[in-house]
Design a protein around this motif. Structure first.
Motif, PDB file in Angstrom:
ATOM      1  N   LEU A 197      -4.007   8.725  -3.919  1.00 32.98           N
ATOM      2  CA  LEU A 197      -4.567   9.257  -2.676  1.00 32.98           C
ATOM      3  C   LEU A 197      -6.021   8.819  -2.493  1.00 32.98           C
ATOM      4  CD1 LEU A 197      -2.976  12.823  -2.751  1.00 32.98           C
ATOM      5  CD2 LEU A 197      -2.510  11.020  -1.081  1.00 32.98           C
ATOM      6  N   HIS A 198      -6.809   8.821  -3.573  1.00 32.97           N
ATOM      7  CA  HIS A 198      -8.194   8.349  -3.469  1.00 32.97           C
ATOM      8  C   HIS A 198      -8.226   6.881  -3.030  1.00 32.97           C
ATOM      9  CE1 HIS A 198     -11.186  11.321  -4.542  1.00 32.97           C
ATOM     10  NE2 HIS A 198     -10.360  11.831  -5.439  1.00 32.97           N
ATOM     11  N   LYS A 199      -7.366   6.077  -3.611  1.00 32.26           N
ATOM     12  CA  LYS A 199      -7.348   4.643  -3.280  1.00 32.26           C
ATOM     13  C   LYS A 199      -6.969   4.423  -1.818  1.00 32.26           C
ATOM     14  CE  LYS A 199      -7.916   1.732  -5.715  1.00 32.26           C
ATOM     15  NZ  LYS A 199      -9.221   1.069  -5.985  1.00 32.26           N
ATOM     16  N   LEU A 200      -6.002   5.183  -1.322  1.00 29.16           N
ATOM     17  CA  LEU A 200      -5.513   4.982   0.040  1.00 29.16           C
ATOM     18  C   LEU A 200      -6.521   5.441   1.094  1.00 29.16           C
ATOM     19  CD1 LEU A 200      -1.826   6.022  -0.593  1.00 29.16           C
ATOM     20  CD2 LEU A 200      -2.592   3.773   0.153  1.00 29.16           C
ATOM     21  N   HIS A 201      -7.293   6.464   0.781  1.00 33.03           N
ATOM     22  CA  HIS A 201      -8.255   6.974   1.774  1.00 33.03           C
ATOM     23  C   HIS A 201      -9.634   6.346   1.642  1.00 33.03           C
ATOM     24  CE1 HIS A 201      -5.659   9.967   3.576  1.00 33.03           C
ATOM     25  NE2 HIS A 201      -5.293  10.373   2.373  1.00 33.03           N
ATOM     26  N   ALA A 202      -9.944   5.796   0.465  1.00 31.30           N
ATOM     27  CA  ALA A 202     -11.283   5.218   0.270  1.00 31.30           C
ATOM     28  C   ALA A 202     -11.217   3.962  -0.594  1.00 31.30           C
ATOM     29  CB  ALA A 202     -12.195   6.263  -0.369  1.00 31.30           C
ATOM     30  N   PRO A 203     -10.509   2.921  -0.136  1.00 27.62           N
ATOM     31  CA  PRO A 203     -10.435   1.692  -0.938  1.00 27.62           C
ATOM     32  C   PRO A 203     -11.792   0.987  -0.982  1.00 27.62           C
ATOM     33  CG  PRO A 203      -9.418   1.348   1.207  1.00 27.62           C
ATOM     34  CD  PRO A 203      -9.751   2.808   1.122  1.00 27.62           C
ATOM     35  N   LEU A 204     -12.027   0.293  -2.074  1.00 26.71           N
ATOM     36  CA  LEU A 204     -13.281  -0.454  -2.228  1.00 26.71           C
ATOM     37  C   LEU A 204     -13.180  -1.794  -1.502  1.00 26.71           C
ATOM     38  CD1 LEU A 204     -13.921   0.319  -6.001  1.00 26.71           C
ATOM     39  CD2 LEU A 204     -14.978   1.406  -4.000  1.00 26.71           C
ATOM     40  N   PRO A 205     -14.324  -2.405  -1.197  1.00 21.95           N
ATOM     41  CA  PRO A 205     -14.309  -3.668  -0.437  1.00 21.95           C
ATOM     42  C   PRO A 205     -13.484  -4.777  -1.095  1.00 21.95           C
ATOM     43  CG  PRO A 205     -16.521  -2.773  -0.505  1.00 21.95           C
ATOM     44  CD  PRO A 205     -15.700  -1.919  -1.423  1.00 21.95           C
ATOM     45  N   ASP A 206     -13.422  -4.795  -2.432  1.00 20.34           N
ATOM     46  CA  ASP A 206     -12.671  -5.871  -3.079  1.00 20.34           C
ATOM     47  C   ASP A 206     -11.224  -5.492  -3.368  1.00 20.34           C
ATOM     48  OD1 ASP A 206     -13.295  -3.970  -4.938  1.00 20.34           O
ATOM     49  OD2 ASP A 206     -13.953  -5.373  -6.506  1.00 20.34           O
ATOM     50  N   ASP A 207     -10.774  -4.320  -2.888  1.00 20.23           N
ATOM     51  CA  ASP A 207      -9.368  -3.952  -3.052  1.00 20.23           C
ATOM     52  C   ASP A 207      -8.502  -4.796  -2.118  1.00 20.23           C
ATOM     53  OD1 ASP A 207      -9.387  -1.996  -5.051  1.00 20.23           O
ATOM     54  OD2 ASP A 207     -10.071  -0.449  -3.657  1.00 20.23           O
ATOM     55  N   PRO A 208      -7.240  -5.070  -2.519  1.00 21.48           N
ATOM     56  CA  PRO A 208      -6.354  -5.903  -1.677  1.00 21.48           C
ATOM     57  C   PRO A 208      -5.827  -5.112  -0.479  1.00 21.48           C
ATOM     58  CG  PRO A 208      -5.205  -5.188  -3.655  1.00 21.48           C
ATOM     59  CD  PRO A 208      -6.612  -4.685  -3.785  1.00 21.48           C
ATOM     60  N   VAL A 209      -6.582  -5.099   0.606  1.00 22.17           N
ATOM     61  CA  VAL A 209      -6.230  -4.303   1.786  1.00 22.17           C
ATOM     62  C   VAL A 209      -4.880  -4.728   2.356  1.00 22.17           C
ATOM     63  CG1 VAL A 209      -6.902  -3.743   4.151  1.00 22.17           C
ATOM     64  CG2 VAL A 209      -8.622  -3.800   2.349  1.00 22.17           C
ATOM     65  N   ASP A 210      -4.598  -6.027   2.340  1.00 23.91           N
ATOM     66  CA  ASP A 210      -3.316  -6.500   2.874  1.00 23.91           C
ATOM     67  C   ASP A 210      -2.150  -5.847   2.148  1.00 23.91           C
ATOM     68  OD1 ASP A 210      -4.688  -8.051   4.613  1.00 23.91           O
ATOM     69  OD2 ASP A 210      -4.364  -9.956   3.557  1.00 23.91           O
ATOM     70  N   MET A 211      -2.265  -5.698   0.832  1.00 23.85           N
ATOM     71  CA  MET A 211      -1.198  -5.064   0.054  1.00 23.85           C
ATOM     72  C   MET A 211      -1.087  -3.575   0.393  1.00 23.85           C
ATOM     73  SD  MET A 211      -1.493  -6.751  -3.751  1.00 23.85           S
ATOM     74  CE  MET A 211      -0.083  -5.809  -4.356  1.00 23.85           C
ATOM     75  N   LEU A 212      -2.232  -2.928   0.613  1.00 22.78           N
ATOM     76  CA  LEU A 212      -2.208  -1.513   0.993  1.00 22.78           C
ATOM     77  C   LEU A 212      -1.468  -1.327   2.318  1.00 22.78           C
ATOM     78  CD1 LEU A 212      -5.868  -0.432   0.106  1.00 22.78           C
ATOM     79  CD2 LEU A 212      -3.792   0.468  -0.943  1.00 22.78           C
ATOM     80  N   LEU A 213      -1.811  -2.153   3.295  1.00 21.32           N
ATOM     81  CA  LEU A 213      -1.218  -2.017   4.629  1.00 21.32           C
ATOM     82  C   LEU A 213       0.244  -2.449   4.654  1.00 21.32           C
ATOM     83  CD1 LEU A 213      -4.200  -3.274   6.806  1.00 21.32           C
ATOM     84  CD2 LEU A 213      -3.499  -0.912   6.377  1.00 21.32           C
ATOM     85  N   ALA A 214       0.614  -3.374   3.777  1.00 26.46           N
ATOM     86  CA  ALA A 214       2.004  -3.853   3.731  1.00 26.46           C
ATOM     87  C   ALA A 214       2.892  -2.947   2.891  1.00 26.46           C
ATOM     88  CB  ALA A 214       2.042  -5.278   3.182  1.00 26.46           C
ATOM     89  N   GLY A 215       2.305  -1.928   2.261  1.00 27.20           N
ATOM     90  CA  GLY A 215       3.095  -1.026   1.433  1.00 27.20           C
ATOM     91  C   GLY A 215       3.439  -1.591   0.073  1.00 27.20           C
ATOM     92  N   GLU A 216       2.754  -2.654  -0.336  1.00 26.23           N
ATOM     93  CA  GLU A 216       3.078  -3.321  -1.600  1.00 26.23           C
ATOM     94  C   GLU A 216       2.170  -2.890  -2.749  1.00 26.23           C
ATOM     95  OE1 GLU A 216       2.636  -7.375  -0.525  1.00 26.23           O
ATOM     96  OE2 GLU A 216       4.375  -7.387   0.831  1.00 26.23           O
TER      97      GLU A 216
END
Length: 690
Positions: A197-216
């Motif tokens: 939940l922390h990762k999904l609501h407050a990802p860091l700039p170098d986190d793979p946003v594309d993977m978060l949004l794609a559900g991967e």
């Protein structure tokens, strides 16, 4: 200490009674609900981008000095503010502004702006951007990406973000209980629920946003798998709750032999296989819960009649419920044709019956003189009392809902004994939805059409070629065939649909004076509708003009041509159902899909699929992809899904593992089952009692 689920959202600063009421529109009542309300995209406000490097359609944070702020009078009055950072100049344009806002943007002020660069009259511009003005220094930049949430009236992004920051602080102090077994977490490489939940609501700039949004991303998978397991556990609980009841034992006897011997054709292998699966269920002292899927014309009704005879032979009644009177009437005619020669009384109960006829039907149902009762929703109304109900048959289940199916079952509840249930559908259900919505049912598929049936040829034609289509109708009907002309209208009003169909019928009567043409729509009285349908069925009329009321339940073997006008307005499943009204005899059949321009890409894809295939399962899968599960199922069934995080199309590959994990949890971790269901399913604590 209250759990997150027990902590009301009103405990958060800024979530007063009015805001809490609005948050309910998003399904948010508790802090846990808020944390499960996930972003659909992220904005990067962690770094400043030089104005000189901005590109059109790029979203970014810029900082600079205000050069000027003037009101511009053009086609629309606007406030234009120019900002420079030494690498370039950018304009901020506001169409809605106040005098105080203009005065605040004074020359020389430092400003930080977030927006999307677009090409405007003065070069690159930000339209209505978010900004902060400072007389000295600006606050620190964001450390995490900025989430963007689904919102509702009266709940802004800014408010949601403020509430979420406080909710995440509570989450840090009160980590939720991890209910998935450690072995599952390790096997799938999943983080804890708190970490996810922390990762999904407050990802860091170098986190793979594309993977978060794609559900991967593992954080998304963590929530998806847990929610899927919870739904599967709910299904298993409901199934176990129903299986805990007793049900009568039915054996096959001579009635079925007599019926099958009277038919002018043999059962297909698929029908025989499904009847065998049903017989096996009926010989176990627990209620059958079976879904029979079969494409249009595959012979589901005859399979249901064979099951009905087993119940009747044992001295029980059978109730068959259909969603529309037209479909119910088709079943009634078939059952009368097949069963009356065997001495079986078939009753008819629908909402449009008069007081006297309804009273007589209810009397026959309650005293047991009616052995088979065919009807609509009227069957589970309070006034209906069955004498000894042993089997319920529900056709086109997706038009009802699980609770309506179970309401009919309750009509036969005597002590701990309930009737068997057989559910039919001619709308092939994609596997993902079958596992999600009908997981409490065993499934049989009639995957074979009767011999002699030919595939229907489908052509797609522009409305501009209507005269040619009418000529084709003329030639086909003069040659001895019969045809349908289906009128569709975007409006839901039956009055408007009837009016459109009446106009079309009049125009066709003028164009085809040599043909007898009948008109059927939803505004007709039941008796009048039946008479018109009968004239078409017995060949007195060559052309039937109708609204989509003929989607199901119309069976005229000689009808070999169908025209569906404005076909682009209908979904794939409905088009497939309508097309299934032809091709029911041995003659080659055709379906003409007539469309109006311009066609959307989705409409083009739908019509192309109809032209390419007659395979109902392929059509259903494509329809699910195009429309999504909510629209595909309709409002009655969508409530049964109520997924918060799961995207059935995106997450389809996780459904089977989730089902296996649910069975493991039920067996090895029973103490986690109820808390998991409570976490994800609203009212889930009652699942097993349905």
């Amino acid at each position: 200490m209250n759990s997150l689920a027990e902590t009301p959202v009103t405990r958060l600063k800024g979530a007063g009674p009015k805001v809490a009421e609005r948050l309910q529109n998003l399904g948010i009542q508790s802090v846990e609900d808020l944390l499960f309300h996930l972003p659909f995209r992220y904005e990067d406000r962690t770094c400043v981008v030089p104005i000189g490097s901005l590109r059109p359609e790029q979203s970014a944070v810029i900082e600079g000095e205000v050069l000027l702020a003037d009101i511009i009078f053009g086609k629309r009055r606007s406030l234009l503010c120019k900002v420079s950072d030494g690498t370039g100049t950018l304009s901020l344009r506001f169409y809605h502004f106040s005098a105080a806002q203009k005065n605040n943007l004074e020359r020389g002020a430092r400003i930080r702006v977030y927006g999307e660069a677009r090409v405007g009259a003065s070069g690159l511009e930000f339209y209505h951007p978010e900004y902060q003005v400072a007389r000295s220094s600006l606050p620190p930049l964001e450390k995490a990406l900025t989430p963007v949430y689904p919102t509702t009236d009266g709940v802004s992004q800014l408010l949601l973000r403020k509430l979420m920051i406080e909710a995440l602080q509570i989450l840090s102090r009160q980590p939720p209980r991890d209910l998935l077994p450690e072995s599952v977490m390790q096997q799938q490489g999943l983080p804890s629920l708190q970490q996810a939940l922390h990762k999904l609501h407050a990802p860091l700039p170098d986190d793979p946003v594309d993977m978060l949004l794609a559900g991967e991303h593992p954080s998304v998978r963590r929530l998806v798998i847990e929610e899927m397991i919870a739904h599967q556990l709910g299904m298993l609980g409901r199934r176990a709750g129903q299986r805990a009841h007793q049900a009568p034992l039915f054996e096959t006897d001579g009635l079925r032999t007599s019926l099958l011997g009277s038919l002018p054709f043999d059962l297909t292998r698929a029908q025989q296989r499904v009847i065998g699966e049903i017989d096996a269920d009926l010989q176990i002292p627990h209620p059958m819960l079976r879904l029979v899927q079969g494409d249009v014309g595959s012979g589901k009704t005859l399979v249901a009649a064979c099951a009905a005879l087993s119940a009747i032979s044992a001295g029980y009644q059978v109730a068959l419920m259909a969603p529309t009177e037209i479909l119910a009437e088709q079943h009634y005619r078939n059952f009368c044709h097949w069963l009356k020669p065997l001495g079986i009384n078939v009753a008819w109960l629908v909402g449009s019956l008069g007081v006297k006829a309804r009273r007589e039907a209810n009397q026959q149902i309650s005293d047991g003189s009616a052995q088979v009762i065919v009807g609509t929703h009227a069957l589970f109304q309070p006034a209906v009392c069955f004498h000894r109900l042993g089997l319920t048959i529900i056709d086109e289940q997706h038009r009802f809902g699980v609770h309506q199916r179970l309401a009919l079952r309750e009509k036969g509840h005597i002590g701990d004994q309930v009737p068997h249930q057989l559910v039919l559908t001619a709308t092939p259900i994609p596997r993902t939805l079958a596992m999600s919505v009908y997981g409490d049912l065993d499934t049989s598929v009639i995957d074979e059409l009767p011999p002699g049936r030919q595939a229907i040829d489908t052509v797609v034609i522009s409305e501009s070629r209507r005269p040619q289509v009418i000529e084709r109708i003329r030639n086909a009907c003069i040659s001895g065939a019969q045809a349908y002309w289906v009128c569709t209208l975007i409006e839901e009003s039956e009055a408007l649909q009837a009016s459109a169909a009446e106009l079309t019928c009049t125009l066709l009567q003028e164009a085809l004076p040599e043909l007898n043409i009948e008109l059927v729509h939803g505004r007709l009285k039941t008796q009048e509708k039946a008479q018109r349908m009968a004239r078409f069925a017995n060949g007195e009329a060559q052309l039937l003009v109708a609204t989509t009321v003929i989607e199901v339940g119309v069976d005229v073997a000689n009808a070999s041509l169908m025209v569906i006008e404005n076909a682009e307005r209908l979904g794939l499943s409905q088009l497939h159902q309508l097309r299934g009204r032809v091709g029911r005899g041995s003659e080659k059949s055709y379906c003409v899909l007539m469309y109006s321009t311009p066609l959307s890409q989705t409409a083009q894809r739908r019509l192309a699929v109809m032209r390419e295939t007659n395979d109902g399962f392929r059509i259903a899968e494509e329809d699910l992809r195009l429309r999504g599960p909510g629209e595909w199922l309709g409002t009655r069934q969508t409530g049964e899904l109520a997924f918060r995080v799961v995207d059935l199309m995106r997450d389809e590959a996780l459904m089977e593992p989730a089902r296996e994990m649910a069975e493991i949890m039920q067996r090895d971790y029973p103490q986690h089952v109820e808390p998991l269901i409570r976490r994800w399913l609203k009212g889930g604590e009652n699942y097993a009692d349905i």
